[in-house]
Design a protein around this motif. Sequence first.
Motif, short mmCIF file in Angstrom:
data_model
loop_
_atom_site.label_atom_id
_atom_site.label_comp_id
_atom_site.label_asym_id
_atom_site.label_seq_id
_atom_site.Cartn_x
_atom_site.Cartn_y
_atom_site.Cartn_z
N GLU A 446 0.82 -1.21 0.00
CA GLU A 446 0.00 0.00 0.00
C GLU A 446 0.86 1.27 0.00
N PHE A 447 2.06 1.17 -0.55
CA PHE A 447 2.99 2.29 -0.63
C PHE A 447 2.64 3.10 -1.88
N ALA A 448 1.82 4.14 -1.70
CA ALA A 448 1.27 4.89 -2.83
C ALA A 448 2.36 5.54 -3.68
N TYR A 449 3.36 6.15 -3.02
CA TYR A 449 4.43 6.80 -3.77
C TYR A 449 5.16 5.80 -4.66
N ALA A 450 5.39 4.59 -4.14
CA ALA A 450 6.10 3.58 -4.93
C ALA A 450 5.27 3.16 -6.14
N HIS A 451 3.96 2.99 -5.95
CA HIS A 451 3.09 2.66 -7.07
C HIS A 451 3.10 3.78 -8.12
N ALA A 452 3.01 5.03 -7.67
CA ALA A 452 3.02 6.15 -8.61
C ALA A 452 4.35 6.22 -9.36
N SER A 453 5.45 5.99 -8.64
CA SER A 453 6.77 6.04 -9.27
C SER A 453 6.94 4.91 -10.28
N LEU A 454 6.50 3.71 -9.92
CA LEU A 454 6.62 2.57 -10.83
C LEU A 454 5.72 2.76 -12.05
N LYS A 466 1.06 -1.84 -17.77
CA LYS A 466 1.62 -1.94 -16.42
C LYS A 466 1.58 -0.59 -15.72
N GLY A 467 1.81 0.48 -16.47
CA GLY A 467 1.76 1.81 -15.88
C GLY A 467 0.40 2.11 -15.27
N GLU A 468 -0.67 1.80 -16.02
CA GLU A 468 -2.03 2.05 -15.53
C GLU A 468 -2.35 1.19 -14.30
N GLU A 469 -1.82 -0.02 -14.29
CA GLU A 469 -2.06 -0.91 -13.15
C GLU A 469 -1.58 -0.25 -11.85
N HIS A 470 -0.41 0.35 -11.88
CA HIS A 470 0.14 0.95 -10.67
C HIS A 470 -0.41 2.35 -10.42
N PHE A 471 -0.78 3.07 -11.46
CA PHE A 471 -1.43 4.36 -11.26
C PHE A 471 -2.78 4.16 -10.55
N THR A 472 -3.52 3.15 -10.98
CA THR A 472 -4.82 2.87 -10.36
C THR A 472 -4.65 2.55 -8.88
N LYS A 473 -3.62 1.75 -8.56
CA LYS A 473 -3.38 1.41 -7.16
C LYS A 473 -3.01 2.65 -6.36
N ALA A 474 -2.18 3.51 -6.93
CA ALA A 474 -1.78 4.74 -6.23
C ALA A 474 -2.99 5.62 -5.96
N LEU A 475 -3.85 5.78 -6.95
CA LEU A 475 -5.03 6.65 -6.80
C LEU A 475 -6.01 6.07 -5.78
N ASN A 476 -6.10 4.75 -5.70
CA ASN A 476 -6.99 4.14 -4.72
C ASN A 476 -6.49 4.28 -3.29
N LEU A 477 -5.24 4.70 -3.13
CA LEU A 477 -4.66 4.86 -1.79
C LEU A 477 -4.60 6.32 -1.35
N LEU A 478 -5.19 7.23 -2.14
CA LEU A 478 -5.07 8.66 -1.85
C LEU A 478 -5.64 9.05 -0.49
N ILE A 489 0.72 13.42 -6.47
CA ILE A 489 0.52 12.16 -7.19
C ILE A 489 -0.51 12.33 -8.30
N GLN A 490 -1.60 13.05 -8.01
CA GLN A 490 -2.62 13.26 -9.04
C GLN A 490 -2.06 14.03 -10.22
N ALA A 491 -1.30 15.09 -9.94
CA ALA A 491 -0.72 15.89 -11.02
C ALA A 491 0.27 15.06 -11.83
N ARG A 492 1.10 14.30 -11.13
CA ARG A 492 2.13 13.50 -11.81
C ARG A 492 1.49 12.46 -12.73
N ILE A 493 0.46 11.80 -12.25
CA ILE A 493 -0.20 10.77 -13.04
C ILE A 493 -0.84 11.36 -14.29
#
Length: 871
Positions: A446-454, A466-478, A489-493
């Motif tokens: 549940e490390f949102a920053y790591a998901h956004a970075s990956l 694969k990018g969308e897979e981890h972006f979705t996980k990051a956004l679900n952890l906001l 994270i929202q701006a970066r994505i």
Amino acid sequence: MPSIIEGYNYDIFISYRQKDNKHDGWVTDFVNNLKGELESTFKEEISVYFDINPHDGLLETHDVDASLKEKLKCLVFIPILSRTYCDPKSFAWEHEFKAFVEEAKIDQFGLKVRLQNGNVANRVLPVRIHDLDPGDIKLCESVLGGVLRGIEFIYKSAGINRPLRAQEEKPHDNINKTIYRDQINKVALAIKEIILGLKAKSSGEVKETVPHSKRSIDKERVKKKKNARKIIWIGSLIINIIFILILINALKPVPFSEEDWILITDFENLTGDDVFNQSLNTALEVTIQQSSFVNVLPRTRINETLKRMGKENTEIINEDTGVEIAQREGIAVIVVCNISLIGNIYLLTAKVVEVNTRKVLKTEKFQANGKNEILISLDDLAREIRRDLGESLKEINHEIVALPEATTSSLEALKCLVKGNEAWNKDGKLNEAEVFYLKAIELDPEFAYAHASLGSLYYWMNNRTKGEEHFTKALNLLDRLTEKEKLWIQARIEGFRGNYEEAVLNYNIYLRNYPSSSNAWYRLGYNYMMLDRYEEAIAAFNKSLEIHQDKDPNAYINIATCYGNLEDFQQSVEFYLKAFAINPNLLTITNLNHEFGFTYVQMGEFQKAREVFEKLTAGEDDLKAQGYRSLALLLMYTGKFSEAIDLLHESILICKTTGYGVGELRNRLFLATALKTKGMMPEFYEELIKVNELLKAEGLEPWWYFLYGKLLIRDGKLQKAERILNEISVRINEGNRSDTAAFNILKGEIQLAKGNPAEAIELIKTGVNLRRDGYTLESLANYYYDTGDLDMAIVKYKEIIEIKGSLGWEPQEYWIKAHYNLGKIYEKKGNYEQAIKYYKDFLNIWKDADNDLPELIDTKSRLIKLREQEL
């Protein structure tokens, strides 16, 4: 039933548009489910106001039931945010949503309430049932006075954006991976947090008055105790004076002003456990950077200063090194940290040190009972440091989430994130960065920053899936992150998704709250640049440099790119050289090397360009592949296709060896173009087959399919092109202008080839409006030429020539041949003078070209005939 707090008529008010309840009764079902969840969440009975017949359609001029104002006197207001709710003309928006916000601002609690865990929540708790348009989000935020947050009930999959149902037929197809029952629970728990916060504030505001009893004091007793009281008074006075002197010394101001910079040294690790190396610094910096009061010197600037100091291999920044760096950077104070272990107790210590005198101004210490509590203690330590630097308690406690929730409770995961960032940003080692990010997520899923970075890394590597897979996980952890992290994270994505308008909006919101973030200004500039808004981009990059004290080479690189696109090539070269002076290693970063070299090409400095590209061909294989491609494109520009074809084969071989599929795909597309220009058609068809195989890789952008599809259409292979169009349609990212442009233009090209010019022109124009470059404009010019509108064809081919930034990229061939095509058009119109001019321009570009190029031979033949006619 009234509210559980006296003076309020309801605990919860549900506001919605009737349109969102007519079809399937979604809002009614939601309210019923919520009531059931509240019964198992609260001991007390919770009152909910829900009007089954809301007054949709009422305007500001209509009379409103006066009783509504009393019903709006509630603790929590829940708007059901849909595509139709955000409408200033609707009753719910004007007379419920806006009315509640205005009323809550002035009541005894205010619009925001402090929760029992120290965080702050808004009494407006939005429930979102659709992804909203940017304009609607902005409208909501203008009423709330802050970023729109809430709990989502959205079912989203390809082409679907609807409310989440209690019983989903295909729950696993939901990209958001949310479950209705869990979301209902989240709403109930959020309500409970808000109400408990309100109850605590309500009870805390009741001031008890303790009556003074009447006393009858004997004067003689007073007289007897008079001397004793004098002694006590004098003793107390002395103690108070000593205390005041100590306090004055303790409150001696640190030489720090708002928005000044600090440097944090690496933790001196006295525990013997290397898990604390780097990770504690990252955690402390993340927490302190939640503040808009303090700026922390980033590691990139520290590394640049170390390089100037001749200490670039320094691994640990201790107090002595930190002081020297701070002196060079003009920083007044540093924070010196260490961690030690006594028995099972960890001791965290931080000293605020004045740089010029080396005097310790403040010392803070916190204990942690075991590793699991270290980040909690570190969070407390960060707060005290911010207080020591002069930040008010109000600001420190403003919407701060405890560090384990804001980032990660795993120190090892933090360490992996640090190493991943360094591998990507400093060394350009993408595969190594991927390994570190994956390890961080393995340690903390549940490390949102790591998901956004990956996710960002996968997008950079052209793997959208694969990018969308981890972006979705990051956004679900906001909902477990700090406000600062959410915005970032929202701006970066959005930026990596290619939704640059959205990214610009998000970064501007971020900068309103944190205007001293050089990184945010930099990212804003980058997104402006991707929108071709180069002047705004340069201004943002310069703002980043101003904060960064003119020491960020990446900002110089992007300013150089902007000037290149503005065709001020001399300025562009100057800024490239400024960047390379700070960090010479940037010259061998593949994309930067290519862009810099082709800036020299724009200036006609071919030998200088070749020397730039040869810096890569002398390096490792991954560098050689790009160096060979850049040299091949330079040779193709000058018409030397035989040499270029050989170099592209070399580059392809390296890409196959290293497993760089996208690099091989791009090289083969260039090779196919070169072979066709050379007239080597059997070899051209062989390359198309290989390109088709490579396009089967997962996650590729629609643009690659478009490049291939256009080659197919121009070769008359319409059925294959239509299959490619279908591939594009399922890969489009909503809001991505480039994706949509690729789909429209390819569809337009197919319609033109089928003899449907009216449909074709609208599609192609739409695509060009979304992405205007030499490649897309060529489709429009070709349309006008094919349909016989030669005057418009002339206009569009001239527009292609005006885009000098085409050189070195896919549109390069179209830019060169636009001169040849203009010569043919003018010849067809009988304007031989202009025809001769453009034929000569074409031959001048290819003055050193291979002699067997079909278009070169044709141009020379045409020119001879035109000159004979002149005689």
